[in-house]
Design a protein around this motif. Structure first.
Motif, PDB file in Angstrom:
ATOM      1  N   LEU A 168       9.859  72.416  84.302  1.00 50.69           N
ATOM      2  CA  LEU A 168      10.832  71.380  84.640  1.00 50.69           C
ATOM      3  C   LEU A 168      11.438  71.756  85.983  1.00 50.69           C
ATOM      4  O   LEU A 168      12.314  72.617  86.061  1.00 50.69           O
ATOM      5  CB  LEU A 168      11.909  71.278  83.551  1.00 50.69           C
ATOM      6  CG  LEU A 168      11.406  70.823  82.181  1.00 50.69           C
ATOM      7  CD1 LEU A 168      12.495  70.966  81.126  1.00 50.69           C
ATOM      8  CD2 LEU A 168      10.893  69.389  82.231  1.00 50.69           C
ATOM      9  N   GLY A 169      10.923  71.149  87.053  1.00 53.79           N
ATOM     10  CA  GLY A 169      11.337  71.522  88.395  1.00 53.79           C
ATOM     11  C   GLY A 169      11.952  70.371  89.149  1.00 53.79           C
ATOM     12  O   GLY A 169      12.379  69.377  88.562  1.00 53.79           O
TER      13      GLY A 169
ATOM     14  N   GLN B 214      -2.545  80.974  72.250  1.00 53.81           N
ATOM     15  CA  GLN B 214      -2.086  80.491  73.530  1.00 53.81           C
ATOM     16  C   GLN B 214      -0.678  81.030  73.737  1.00 53.81           C
ATOM     17  O   GLN B 214       0.103  81.073  72.793  1.00 53.81           O
ATOM     18  CB  GLN B 214      -2.078  78.946  73.514  1.00 53.81           C
ATOM     19  CG  GLN B 214      -2.191  78.305  74.865  1.00 53.81           C
ATOM     20  CD  GLN B 214      -2.164  76.763  74.819  1.00 53.81           C
ATOM     21  OE1 GLN B 214      -2.154  76.135  75.839  1.00 53.81           O
ATOM     22  NE2 GLN B 214      -2.135  76.167  73.653  1.00 53.81           N
ATOM     23  N   ILE B 215      -0.410  81.464  74.955  1.00 56.28           N
ATOM     24  CA  ILE B 215       0.981  81.811  75.284  1.00 56.28           C
ATOM     25  C   ILE B 215       1.463  80.652  76.126  1.00 56.28           C
ATOM     26  O   ILE B 215       1.035  80.495  77.274  1.00 56.28           O
ATOM     27  CB  ILE B 215       1.061  83.174  76.005  1.00 56.28           C
ATOM     28  CG1 ILE B 215       0.502  84.259  75.082  1.00 56.28           C
ATOM     29  CG2 ILE B 215       2.498  83.484  76.417  1.00 56.28           C
ATOM     30  CD1 ILE B 215       0.550  85.666  75.641  1.00 56.28           C
ATOM     31  N   VAL B 216       2.309  79.823  75.563  1.00 59.40           N
ATOM     32  CA  VAL B 216       2.424  78.460  76.061  1.00 59.40           C
ATOM     33  C   VAL B 216       3.870  77.982  76.131  1.00 59.40           C
ATOM     34  O   VAL B 216       4.692  78.353  75.294  1.00 59.40           O
ATOM     35  CB  VAL B 216       1.550  77.532  75.166  1.00 59.40           C
ATOM     36  CG1 VAL B 216       2.066  77.501  73.746  1.00 59.40           C
ATOM     37  CG2 VAL B 216       1.415  76.151  75.756  1.00 59.40           C
ATOM     38  N   LYS B 217       4.130  77.172  77.156  1.00 60.73           N
ATOM     39  CA  LYS B 217       5.457  76.580  77.294  1.00 60.73           C
ATOM     40  C   LYS B 217       5.636  75.465  76.262  1.00 60.73           C
ATOM     41  O   LYS B 217       4.750  74.619  76.093  1.00 60.73           O
ATOM     42  CB  LYS B 217       5.622  75.983  78.688  1.00 60.73           C
ATOM     43  CG  LYS B 217       5.975  76.994  79.770  1.00 60.73           C
ATOM     44  CD  LYS B 217       7.451  77.335  79.778  1.00 60.73           C
ATOM     45  CE  LYS B 217       7.779  78.433  80.761  1.00 60.73           C
ATOM     46  NZ  LYS B 217       7.793  78.008  82.128  1.00 60.73           N
ATOM     47  N   CYS B 218       6.792  75.449  75.634  1.00 62.07           N
ATOM     48  CA  CYS B 218       7.163  74.378  74.726  1.00 62.07           C
ATOM     49  C   CYS B 218       8.530  73.861  75.164  1.00 62.07           C
ATOM     50  O   CYS B 218       9.242  74.526  75.912  1.00 62.07           O
ATOM     51  CB  CYS B 218       7.218  74.887  73.292  1.00 62.07           C
ATOM     52  SG  CYS B 218       5.637  75.540  72.731  1.00 62.07           S
ATOM     53  N   ALA B 226      23.353  79.986  73.392  1.00 59.50           N
ATOM     54  CA  ALA B 226      23.165  81.161  74.245  1.00 59.50           C
ATOM     55  C   ALA B 226      21.692  81.595  74.297  1.00 59.50           C
ATOM     56  O   ALA B 226      21.212  82.048  75.330  1.00 59.50           O
ATOM     57  CB  ALA B 226      24.026  82.297  73.749  1.00 59.50           C
ATOM     58  N   ASP B 227      20.981  81.443  73.205  1.00 61.25           N
ATOM     59  CA  ASP B 227      19.617  81.958  73.196  1.00 61.25           C
ATOM     60  C   ASP B 227      18.587  80.826  73.191  1.00 61.25           C
ATOM     61  O   ASP B 227      17.492  80.989  72.676  1.00 61.25           O
ATOM     62  CB  ASP B 227      19.396  82.898  72.016  1.00 61.25           C
ATOM     63  CG  ASP B 227      19.617  82.187  70.689  1.00 61.25           C
ATOM     64  OD1 ASP B 227      20.212  81.085  70.702  1.00 61.25           O
ATOM     65  OD2 ASP B 227      19.196  82.725  69.657  1.00 61.25           O
ATOM     66  N   ARG B 228      18.919  79.698  73.754  1.00 63.01           N
ATOM     67  CA  ARG B 228      17.989  78.584  73.815  1.00 63.01           C
ATOM     68  C   ARG B 228      17.792  78.147  75.257  1.00 63.01           C
ATOM     69  O   ARG B 228      18.706  78.236  76.070  1.00 63.01           O
ATOM     70  CB  ARG B 228      18.559  77.385  73.030  1.00 63.01           C
ATOM     71  CG  ARG B 228      18.479  77.522  71.529  1.00 63.01           C
ATOM     72  CD  ARG B 228      17.124  77.069  71.010  1.00 63.01           C
ATOM     73  NE  ARG B 228      16.972  77.329  69.588  1.00 63.01           N
ATOM     74  CZ  ARG B 228      17.373  76.494  68.634  1.00 63.01           C
ATOM     75  NH1 ARG B 228      17.954  75.348  68.951  1.00 63.01           N
ATOM     76  NH2 ARG B 228      17.191  76.799  67.367  1.00 63.01           N
ATOM     77  N   GLN B 229      16.604  77.641  75.557  1.00 58.22           N
ATOM     78  CA  GLN B 229      16.295  77.083  76.864  1.00 58.22           C
ATOM     79  C   GLN B 229      15.538  75.775  76.637  1.00 58.22           C
ATOM     80  O   GLN B 229      14.811  75.649  75.654  1.00 58.22           O
ATOM     81  CB  GLN B 229      15.405  78.048  77.666  1.00 58.22           C
ATOM     82  CG  GLN B 229      16.140  79.228  78.256  1.00 58.22           C
ATOM     83  CD  GLN B 229      16.831  78.870  79.559  1.00 58.22           C
ATOM     84  OE1 GLN B 229      16.238  78.331  80.478  1.00 58.22           O
ATOM     85  NE2 GLN B 229      18.121  79.161  79.623  1.00 58.22           N
ATOM     86  N   PRO B 230      15.669  74.816  77.555  1.00 58.63           N
ATOM     87  CA  PRO B 230      14.919  73.564  77.402  1.00 58.63           C
ATOM     88  C   PRO B 230      13.413  73.813  77.380  1.00 58.63           C
ATOM     89  O   PRO B 230      12.671  73.154  76.667  1.00 58.63           O
ATOM     90  CB  PRO B 230      15.296  72.740  78.624  1.00 58.63           C
ATOM     91  CG  PRO B 230      16.367  73.466  79.330  1.00 58.63           C
ATOM     92  CD  PRO B 230      16.520  74.824  78.753  1.00 58.63           C
ATOM     93  N   GLU B 231      12.951  74.746  78.194  1.00 61.85           N
ATOM     94  CA  GLU B 231      11.551  75.146  78.118  1.00 61.85           C
ATOM     95  C   GLU B 231      11.519  76.605  77.699  1.00 61.85           C
ATOM     96  O   GLU B 231      12.236  77.427  78.233  1.00 61.85           O
ATOM     97  CB  GLU B 231      10.803  74.926  79.436  1.00 61.85           C
ATOM     98  CG  GLU B 231      11.420  75.498  80.679  1.00 61.85           C
ATOM     99  CD  GLU B 231      10.581  75.195  81.928  1.00 61.85           C
ATOM    100  OE1 GLU B 231       9.459  75.679  82.027  1.00 61.85           O
ATOM    101  OE2 GLU B 231      11.079  74.466  82.792  1.00 61.85           O
TER     102      GLU B 231
END
Lengths: 602, 602
Positions: A168-169, B214-218, B226-231
């Motif tokens: 997300l850029g 897969q090491i993958v963006k979700c 505090a420990d969450r990100q949109p991606e």
């Protein structure tokens, strides 16, 4: 109790006399002499399972098996009867005498046979799960995996570390069209999906990470061609403190290593060719060196001929005249009248108005030995010079391009490849069936955009000029050469990269040359200009298109054959039916509405 | 000529007497006795460079160096004078006597010192490039890389292959909110960014790929904690033909292997605990086993007491009464009056109305030995039973939770952790400072959603029920146990997974239990139901949160310390200023418009 002990495809004579338990899919069932033979398939291959009627319960299960049933088999590995072995299979010397047989999950009849090679792409993409069961697709996916793993191993061994950059850029409407993502939290604002992590990787170099890589999804919302996808995967690499040649050497080593370890292919050492030479000899910045044809430059010579088609092109600003000599093309068994006519249509795709040619029947006989509608327009001296410069021999045909440089390069460059790849070309030895890699270097920094009437960046605006070329940006942008390089294989651009600008004042100079105002530069790239002021290191890198690389390796005809779940050329996923309409509530939360309210079906 | 021969941080006494060329950043410059000492830093560490005044040109360059200048140094490796060695550094026994010194790029004065540990998060994220230069951040990024590479090596060795799934997918408005991407080609349609590749990985199992990772963006568009990100990044794995226990064993092996190889940490074997036991003893499905406190169940006992607060909770439907015994908490030097008051406020966060307690002054003295406002409401027998069941001793304090089960579990579960982690808890030996991993298993399939008045999936609707529990879905959903498992470490959920449903009729049954109509199921998950009909294999997997895993390993306090370019809690990138407004033209091409036309500044 493990559900299986071995992969079907890996049961070999080494397991002779042992009891194995296998899981897989019924590939084929045959009844033969009162015995049932089942080929059970998994990702590693097939194994032949034999069900005897004297085991009634098992035999009854076997009788009801259909293709694509998922089964579990326990049985004894034994030698196949003499004369029934199959050298094509790893398991071809053995068979499994079935003791127990269990249907783990039945299957309805598939809409097509897995070995049908004539399915439409729509059928394949709609039933992608079954399509992905086909051994050819499984091989492609496995090879793709090997390529990425070998890439990672090489980069790891060379001190590169994988660092994730944001999906997300920020939208920077330069270059291709962005995919946008509306922000729920920030009304009226949008994220953009990355076209490449270019700036983030440069920032990581400024931050001192020294060697970065990522195998990463990138996005371009462009109209799709056969070898394009809305989302594609890039092997994205950047390093600090290496010079241009060292960078190329490193990544050539990587690619050679990957081809060897993933596919058993030994690529030759990559020759290096300047952009100027490539355009001069092949009319292309990604020449297919397997095709043994070259341009003959005739521009100067044609300035003084009477024939207006040639002399006008030769004397106009930015015009060019070339010949393409095709050995044997004019001889018996060479190019047919029909082929030559087709080529004359073909070059029009590239903007050429026509395609002049001369058949060389007798090179020593002067004008009389040449067969062509244009010979009458050319004087003897010019004809003699054409024969001499092209080195034409009896039986050759010469094609001519005369137009603006770009039209000539595109049209005759494409013709060169077309002839080389044709049945005639291959028969006549004009095509060398080998791996032909190449570095193309010394790209110009800028090209003049006729439409926008301004200079634009050939590579991208973060590419460094050659040492000493910095001031040419102001005085003669057309002479300014970049530290840019493309990696080409068999006429396809596999990747490209450059040494980047690491000094803020040079970067600002490029923005000025591109007529990006200081305010605009600050707005769009302020974070980069800012970062360059804090002791940014010399750095550079490359981005390699993974999809295309794997496509080349596998010999697949479509990029969709090396991607598990690709989009169609209309950017649709036929399997899941994406994109799709969404709830009004979702749009409201994102502060957007549809521009065209959709028609309700009557 | 290579720009450098070694990393600064790796110059050791092994290079004594050799000439080295180094590149890096000026970390500190000191003038001492007419000599200039420069600490030059790169990602591998520091080296001390000594500039003597007898090399005038070099000395002059050195005099003008400032922090964060990027420099190139050539010099002789020599031993540091006795008494000046530094055991903290790999390069601590040597120094480099500078022969040549070049400024590769100067730096303006950074807005903060790199070793300032008290920067606000806003400052750090705005100047992220400089923040990422800090050695602590570099260590985090390196460790993150090692974790992913070790994960890949383990999975590769076990036959898992990395297959990419789409980023541009279909919106299925179940669960969390999707990030949407408007389609340009299909007016009014949207892609969604994946919340997880769950369905695609199941489809890959159906397609016979056998072992996928897969090491993958979700992506989840939720309000951030505090420990969450949109991606966020997920280690996403799926395998066919393994039973639940085998799957857990495999991934426990993976995590133990990764901790050992990436961080040198030997995790103990993971104990297994049922969801029921975890809730019963700790009020949590991710108990922190380092805290040596357990619930004492009192519900049955309290049904018959006079004290309404307890008896009401004990007799209501879905009520629970527990005690939490805190050894030493009631003694001299135990919990202060202020702490106990604070806990009474703390439990209210979780919906508790209050926090009853009893200090046990003399366990043998009956009512007289107990100090508490509530003792007067409880009869002697009940008090005696409480002391007996909790095993309370003199000096202990007992806290009580009495409410709906969920409130009790949440409130007393959180209190348990809070006391365990407190200064008192650590001093009193209630906290065991070790690595405490755990499998939590046997989750219920469904939980009743009071708001929607329907059953919802605890894990997700693709989770298989325990063998024999299929029919409970219709008759007693609350008793239906799932083949689901969570991996917990130190009270944090690192990942979760399950055996999936591989039979279409079971999947349809779950959709029915969740009140998803057949039409709706077909519309949203038709491709899955379809795929399950073609001999789908038994399969299952896990998804592990990479960000949290690395956060745990590094001991970082924020997830943003293990992500190179994170978003703020308002889902913004402060470095590039994303999200941002976009051109009207871009919106028009996507067939959308802003709902709220933006105000122009006056």
């Amino acid at each position: 109790m493990a559900m299986r002990t071995h992969y079907c495809g890996l049961v070999t004579e080494a397991l002779m006399g042992q009891t194995v338990t296998l899981c897989g899919w019924v590939n084929r069932r045959r009844d033969h002499g009162g015995v049932i033979f089942i080929d059970v398939r998994d990702r590693e291959g097939y194994v032949q399972v034999v069900c005897d009627p004297d085991r009634a319960a098992t035999f009854a299960v076997a009788e009801n098996l259909r293709n694509e049933f998922c089964v579990q088999v326990t049985g004894l590995v034994r030698a196949r009867p003499e004369g029934t072995t199959n050298d094509q299979l790893k398991s071809g010397k053995i068979e499994v005498l079935c003791h127990e047989l269990k249907v783990l999950n039945p299957s309805v009849t598939p809409p097509f046979l897995l070995d049908d090679d004539n399915l439409s792409e729509t059928t394949r993409l709609t039933h992608r799960v079954l399509d992905l069961r086909r051994p050819a697709m499984q091989r492609n996916m496995m090879l793709r995996y090997k390529v990425t793993m070998e890439t990672r191993k090489f980069l790891d061994a060379n001190g590169f570390i994988d660092i994730e950059t944001p999906m997300l850029g920020k939208s920077t409407p330069e270059g291709a069209r962005d995919y946008l993502v509306p922000s729920r939290v920030h009304d009226g604002s949008f994220f953009a999906l990355p076209q490449s992590p270019q700036l983030f990787k440069q920032l990581l170099m400024v931050a001192g990470y020294d060697r970065y890589y990522q195998i990463v999804k990138c996005f371009r919302d462009e109209d799709l061609r056969a070898d394009r996808q809305p989302e594609f995967t890039q092997i994205d690499i950047e390093t600090s403190f290496l010079a241009e040649e060292e960078i190329r050497e490193m990544f050539e080593g990587m690619i050679r290593n990957v081809f060897r370890n993933a596919a058993g292919i030994d690529l030759p050492v990559f020759p290096t060719m300047t952009y100027g030479d490539a355009m001069f000899k092949y009319g292309s910045d990604k020449p297919d060196l397997r095709v043994k044809l070259e341009f003959t430059e005739l521009t100067e010579l044609m300035k003084r001929v009477e024939f207006k088609v040639f002399s006008n092109a030769a004397t106009m600003k930015g015009g060019r005249v070339v010949a393409l000599r095709v050995p044997g093309g004019g001889a018996e068994g060479g190019l047919s009248r029909g082929e030559i006519d087709a080529y004359q249509e073909f070059v029009k795709i590239y903007g050429a108005k026509g395609l002049a040619y001369i058949k060389v029947n007798d090179a020593a006989a002067g004008r009389e030995g040449l067969q062509s509608p244009i010979v009458k327009n050319l004087d003897d001296a010019a004809l003699a010079e054409i024969i001499a410069r092209t080195g034409a021999r009896n039986g050759d045909i010469l094609f001519f391009g005369a137009d603006k440089e770009k039209v000539v390069n595109d049209a005759i460059g494409a013709l060169r490849v077309k002839i080389g790849h044709s049945t005639f070309g291959k028969k006549a030895g004009l095509f060398d069936d080998r791996w032909a890699p190449l570095w193309v270097v010394d790209f110009p920094m800028f090209e003049f955009d006729e439409e926008g009437q301004r200079w634009s960046a050939v590579h991208h605006p973060f590419t460094a000029p050659k040492d000493g070329h910095e001031d040419l940006m102001d005085t003669a942008p057309e002479k300014c050469i970049a530290k840019a390089y493309d990696m080409v294989l068999n006429g396809i651009e596999m990747g490209g990269g450059s040494v980047r600008i690491h000094r803020e004042e040079v970067q600002s100079k490029v923005f000025r040359a591109l007529k990006i105002s200081a305010e605009d530069a600050q707005l769009k790239f302020g974070f980069l200009l800012d970062a360059l002021q804090y002791g940014a290191p010399p750095h550079g890198g490359i981005a390699i298109g993974l999809d295309r690389l794997v496509m080349l390796m596998t010999g697949a005809e479509s990029i969709r054959d090396v991607i598990a779940f690709p989009k169609t050329q209309r950017a649709q996923d036929l399997l899941t039916q994406a994109p799709s309409p969404v709830d009004e509530k979702q749009l409201r939360e994102l502060h957007i509405r549809l521009r065209n309210v959709q028609q309700q079906p009557a």
